[in-house]
Scaffold this active site. Structure first.
Site, PDB file in Angstrom:
ATOM      1  N   SER A   1      21.371 130.452   0.624  1.00 35.45           N
ATOM      2  CA  SER A   1      22.023 131.678   0.273  1.00 35.45           C
ATOM      3  C   SER A   1      21.485 132.828   0.780  1.00 35.45           C
ATOM      4  O   SER A   1      21.913 133.835   0.836  1.00 35.45           O
ATOM      5  CB  SER A   1      22.222 131.658  -1.296  1.00 35.45           C
ATOM      6  OG  SER A   1      20.987 131.589  -1.892  1.00 35.45           O
TER       7      SER A   1
ATOM      8  N   HIS B   1      19.230 138.466  -4.835  1.00 34.62           N
ATOM      9  CA  HIS B   1      19.298 138.061  -3.879  1.00 34.62           C
ATOM     10  C   HIS B   1      19.201 139.449  -2.720  1.00 34.62           C
ATOM     11  O   HIS B   1      19.532 140.381  -3.414  1.00 34.62           O
ATOM     12  CB  HIS B   1      20.796 137.373  -3.487  1.00 34.62           C
ATOM     13  CG  HIS B   1      20.757 135.996  -3.697  1.00 34.62           C
ATOM     14  ND1 HIS B   1      20.890 135.526  -4.778  1.00 34.62           N
ATOM     15  CD2 HIS B   1      20.664 134.994  -2.862  1.00 34.62           C
ATOM     16  CE1 HIS B   1      20.913 134.163  -5.005  1.00 34.62           C
ATOM     17  NE2 HIS B   1      20.743 133.880  -3.902  1.00 34.62           N
TER      18      HIS B   1
END
Length: 267
Positions: free
Chosen positions: A41, A248
């Site tokens: 990811s 993230h």
């Protein structure tokens, strides 16, 4: 005899120059004509809130650092194999077949899911400080005992598929700025525990990359001063209702924390 000696020495000098030239040429980096991006990811743009298809489980998007590199080098053939949630086993079975002998650049960012860091972060979000510390310590032990050999195997397979490719292993950053303060984030003990486990993963990844003869891009350095709870974050913060976006790299993280140093490394 003297004349023959002079001629012989001259020939030896020419030969030395030719050997030196050949060595320099063989040491020159191969021109990049085909780039394959492998990873999870962190490599596809989760956290940037921009996706090609929000329903695609790989969650690939235009702001991810491999896409930025490809856009900056339009003459290079680009293959995006990365997929959200990928582990080393997924890279070996689903992504690696796209790495072929003519591949001249590979980036690979994987290992976090093998260690279960998603579950760790969720657990740290909703659990106690002591529970978070225990979870991160357990994940760190998995990194040392399980992730390390898995990375070794994966890197060896990458080299076997692309014997002459330049391979850059992309690391994960620390999540929090030690001593930083911001509203609604995890406690200081949880932040420290998460950062400590990130250091273990980075150290193991760097060691395996070095053993494989690959270049390691240490995101702890490129994200330094831009962690969560600084004045200029390169990461998405904790979002209770969007946990899959939390922790993230954001657009700045991909642009400045990953693409810029990668572009510098690869030329």
């Amino acid at each position: 005899m003297r004349a023959l000696r002079v001629i012989a020495l001259a020939l030896l000098g020419v030969l030395s120059l030719l050997v030196g030239t050949t060595s320099a040429a063989s040491a020159a980096p191969r021109a990049i004509t085909k780039y394959v991006a492998l990873g999870d990811s962190y490599a596809v743009g989760v956290g940037t809130y921009g996706y090609d298809n929000p329903d695609d489980p790989c969650r690939r998007g235009p702001f991810a650092y491999p896409r930025l590199w490809a856009a900056a080098h339009p003459s290079v053939a680009f293959t995006e194999a990365s997929c959200s949630g990928a582990k080393t086993a997924d890279v070996l079975t689903s992504q690696l077949p796209l790495v072929t002998p003519d591949t001249s650049l590979v980036t690979i960012q994987v290992g976090g899911n093998d260690a279960g860091f998603v579950d760790v972060l969720v657990g740290c979000t909703f659990g106690s400080d002591s529970d978070c510390v225990a979870r991160t310590q357990a994940a760190s032990e998995i990194v040392r005992t399980t992730v390390a050999p898995a990375l070794q195997k994966t890197y060896a397979a990458v080299r076997a598929n692309a014997p002459s490719a330049r391979v850059v292993v992309i690391g994960y950053p620390r999540i929090y700025k030690p001593g930083g303060t911001c509203f609604g984030q995890l406690s200081a003990p949880k932040q420290a525990a998460i950062n400590a486990s990130a250091d273990v993963l980075a150290g193991v990844t760097a060691a395996q990359a070095s053993a494989a003869g690959f270049t390691f891009l240490d995101a702890r350095t490129t994200f330094n001063g831009h962690e969560i709870c600084t004045s200029d974050w390169y990461l998405t913060a904790l979002e209770i209702f969007k946990l899959n976006e939390s922790f993230h790299p954001n657009k700045k993280g991909h642009q400045l924390g990953y693409f810029a140093p990668l572009n510098s490394i690869t030329g």
